[in-house]
Design a protein around this motif. Structure first.
Motif, short mmCIF file in Angstrom:
data_model
loop_
_atom_site.label_atom_id
_atom_site.label_comp_id
_atom_site.label_asym_id
_atom_site.label_seq_id
_atom_site.Cartn_x
_atom_site.Cartn_y
_atom_site.Cartn_z
N MET A 206 -7.47 2.65 -3.49
CA MET A 206 -6.22 2.03 -3.92
C MET A 206 -5.35 1.60 -2.74
O MET A 206 -4.54 0.69 -2.87
CB MET A 206 -5.43 2.98 -4.82
N SER A 207 -5.48 2.27 -1.59
CA SER A 207 -4.68 1.84 -0.44
C SER A 207 -5.35 0.70 0.30
O SER A 207 -4.72 0.03 1.10
CB SER A 207 -4.51 2.99 0.55
N LEU A 208 -6.63 0.48 0.05
CA LEU A 208 -7.36 -0.58 0.73
C LEU A 208 -7.19 -1.89 -0.04
O LEU A 208 -6.73 -1.88 -1.18
CB LEU A 208 -8.84 -0.19 0.82
N PRO A 209 -7.56 -3.02 0.57
CA PRO A 209 -7.33 -4.31 -0.09
C PRO A 209 -7.82 -4.41 -1.54
O PRO A 209 -7.07 -4.91 -2.39
CB PRO A 209 -8.07 -5.29 0.81
N PRO A 210 -9.02 -3.93 -1.90
CA PRO A 210 -9.43 -4.11 -3.30
C PRO A 210 -8.45 -3.47 -4.28
O PRO A 210 -8.24 -3.99 -5.37
CB PRO A 210 -10.79 -3.41 -3.37
N SER B 81 0.82 -1.21 0.00
CA SER B 81 0.00 0.00 0.00
C SER B 81 0.86 1.27 0.00
O SER B 81 0.40 2.31 -0.41
CB SER B 81 -0.97 0.00 1.17
N THR B 82 2.11 1.19 0.44
CA THR B 82 3.02 2.33 0.31
C THR B 82 4.37 1.86 -0.23
O THR B 82 4.72 0.69 -0.12
CB THR B 82 3.29 3.03 1.66
N VAL B 83 5.13 2.81 -0.79
CA VAL B 83 6.43 2.46 -1.38
C VAL B 83 7.40 2.00 -0.30
O VAL B 83 8.15 1.03 -0.50
CB VAL B 83 7.00 3.67 -2.14
N ALA B 84 7.38 2.66 0.87
CA ALA B 84 8.33 2.31 1.91
C ALA B 84 8.15 0.86 2.36
O ALA B 84 9.12 0.11 2.47
CB ALA B 84 8.18 3.26 3.11
N ASN B 85 6.90 0.47 2.58
CA ASN B 85 6.65 -0.92 2.98
C ASN B 85 7.08 -1.89 1.90
O ASN B 85 7.67 -2.93 2.19
CB ASN B 85 5.16 -1.13 3.26
N SER B 86 6.77 -1.56 0.63
CA SER B 86 7.15 -2.45 -0.46
C SER B 86 8.65 -2.65 -0.48
O SER B 86 9.15 -3.76 -0.64
CB SER B 86 6.72 -1.88 -1.81
N LEU B 87 9.38 -1.53 -0.32
CA LEU B 87 10.83 -1.60 -0.38
C LEU B 87 11.37 -2.49 0.74
O LEU B 87 12.20 -3.37 0.52
CB LEU B 87 11.41 -0.19 -0.28
N ALA B 88 10.84 -2.28 1.96
CA ALA B 88 11.31 -3.08 3.10
C ALA B 88 11.04 -4.56 2.86
O ALA B 88 11.92 -5.40 3.07
CB ALA B 88 10.62 -2.61 4.38
N GLY C 34 -3.49 6.27 -4.28
CA GLY C 34 -4.23 6.15 -3.03
C GLY C 34 -4.08 7.34 -2.11
O GLY C 34 -4.99 7.69 -1.37
N SER C 35 -2.90 7.99 -2.14
CA SER C 35 -2.75 9.14 -1.25
C SER C 35 -2.08 10.31 -1.96
O SER C 35 -1.75 11.30 -1.32
CB SER C 35 -1.94 8.74 -0.01
N GLY C 36 -1.85 10.19 -3.26
CA GLY C 36 -1.27 11.30 -4.01
C GLY C 36 0.15 11.62 -3.60
O GLY C 36 0.61 12.75 -3.76
N ALA C 37 0.88 10.62 -3.08
CA ALA C 37 2.23 10.90 -2.60
C ALA C 37 3.15 9.75 -3.00
O ALA C 37 2.71 8.68 -3.38
CB ALA C 37 2.23 11.06 -1.09
N LEU C 38 4.45 10.02 -2.96
CA LEU C 38 5.45 8.97 -3.15
C LEU C 38 6.42 9.03 -1.98
O LEU C 38 6.99 10.09 -1.71
CB LEU C 38 6.20 9.15 -4.46
N LEU C 39 6.59 7.91 -1.27
CA LEU C 39 7.45 7.89 -0.09
C LEU C 39 7.05 8.98 0.90
O LEU C 39 7.89 9.59 1.56
CB LEU C 39 8.92 8.06 -0.47
N GLY C 40 5.75 9.27 0.96
CA GLY C 40 5.26 10.26 1.92
C GLY C 40 5.36 11.69 1.43
O GLY C 40 4.92 12.61 2.11
#
Lengths: 206, 192
Positions: free
Chosen positions: A165-169, A25-32, A145-151
């Motif tokens: 887009m940030s939610l499961p569906p 759901s976010t780039v930071a989590n994906s990267l980790a 989902g939040s209009g941001a990249l890496l916050g």
């Protein structure tokens, strides 16, 4: 090294789907998540390849799983100590690296038959492909989902975020449309090849 | 009693394993082409989930208090051996049932839903009955989504779908719509 793109584990082989959808759901989590999986994959490929003559054929899957579980435990402890926030956000999905079928399939299909060097290169390729896939998913989902990249806000304040887009569906929709894009690209390319061969040899029509 | 029912319902529809936590996607994609196979896979899932919940509780209560860092390793070993033992037992006791389950039982070992159940149960500190109810709910939820998806895919076979959308892409988009629909059940939890 074909694992990076042409045989991308997520998009082409449909392996490791659970983490690819759950934590992106976010780039930071994906990267980790990508880095953690990358590390586990390389280390277990290395170990499996080193011990391939010692591990008896009958219990090989169990041995691979034990090796993978050991490295996952290490990664989990390191993450809890170094990046506690991300560790909390990923939650139980860190443990689920153990049952990521992508890792097990690399051990079974490659590392258990090849010399150490090639096993590590193969693991690096597949792992890198996995990171790329996760980043693509995470990028699309965080951007919409939040209009941001890496916050960092990208679109400015007038952008209305697509919360879905940030939610499961959103995870299902994103991967569905990425696969759709790939399929349409392949379709166009193969029809172009077909046309060219028709131009060269009109008899082929039938 | 109330808690048990809520754990069951929450695991089954509100926090559905497939559509909310993205667990067990491989079998979800793999065996959801026919309703009959989906039902069998669901039954095998429920069975293994319940047995795992029992063993997790035993491990957590009696053994892992002394060695918490071995949690993951012991869970995965227990799951793998439970599946193996269950497979052998079914083959011995009821060859007919064994043929019905066929290749699905070994597949379950790598189903992340099972491991997730064990970890979740530990993190939440469920007692024995709560764990059982959670496992039953999770299994029922997995079966529900498998059957829903299989029924949809059986219908789709007879409709004209664009060539490029056939296969995985379409299944994912349908899953997204199902997941949207299931989010509606979230309202159930805010009622209490």
């Amino acid at each position: 090294m074909r694992g990076v793109w042409r045989e991308n584990p997520v998009f082409r082989q449909a392996l490791g789907l659970c983490p690819a959808l759950a934590v992106t759901s976010t780039v930071a989590n994906s990267l980790a998540m990508g880095i953690a999986t990358f590390f586990v994959l390389i280390s277990s490929s290395l170990l499996v390849s080193v011990f391939k003559r010692i591990i008896p054929h009958e219990v090989r899957i169990a041995s691979y799983v034990l090796i993978i579980a050991t490295f996952v435990t290490i990664v989990e402890m390191v993450m809890a100590a170094v990046v506690p926030d991300i560790h909390k956000a990923l939650g139980a999905y860190i443990y689920l690296i153990v049952v990521n079928c992508m890792i097990l399939s690399r051990q079974e299909a490659f590392a258990s038959r090849q010399p150490v060097g090639r096993a590590v290169v193969d693991a690096a390729g597949t792992g890198f492909g996995f990171v790329i896939a996760l980043l693509m998913m995470g990028g699309i989902r965080e951007l919409l989902g939040s209009g941001a990249l890496l916050g960092v806000n990208v679109f400015g304040p007038s952008f209305e975020p697509w919360v879905i887009m940030s939610l499961p569906p959103g995870g299902f929709f994103t991967i569905g449309f990425i696969l759709l894009g790939f399929a349409s690209y392949r379709h166009h390319r193969s029809s172009r090849v077909m046309k060219r061969s028709l131009a060269l040899d009109p008899q082929k029509v039938t | 009693m109330d808690t048990l029912v809520w754990i069951f319902i929450s695991a089954m529809v509100v926090n559905n394993f497939t559509l909310f936590y993205f667990l067990g996607l491989c079998p979800f994609m793999g065996v959801s082409a026919r309703v009959s196979t989906a039902l069998r896979m669901g039954a095998a899932d429920i069975f293994v989930l319940v047995v795992t919940a029992v063993f997790t509780w035993i491990l957590n209560t009696f053994i892992l208090g002394f060695a918490p860092h071995l949690r993951l390793i012991s869970f995965i070993v227990v799951i793998a051996s439970v599946v193996q033992v269950v497979e052998m037992a079914i083959r011995k006791l009821s060859p007919k049932l064994f043929r019905e389950f066929g290749m699905f039982l070994p597949l379950i070992t790598t189903n992340c839903a099972i491991l997730y159940l064990a970890i979740f149960q530990t993190n939440r500190g469920y007692n024995f009955l709560e764990g059982l109810s959670f496992a039953l709910g999770a299994g029922a939820g997995l079966t529900l989504t498998l059957v829903l998806m299989a029924a949809l895919r059986e219908q789709i076979e007879f409709s004209s779908v664009p060539e490029i959308a056939k296969g995985a892409a379409l299944v994912f988009i349908i899953a997204g719509i199902l997941s949207l629909a299931f989010m509606g059940f979230g309202g159930l939890l805010s009622q209490i």
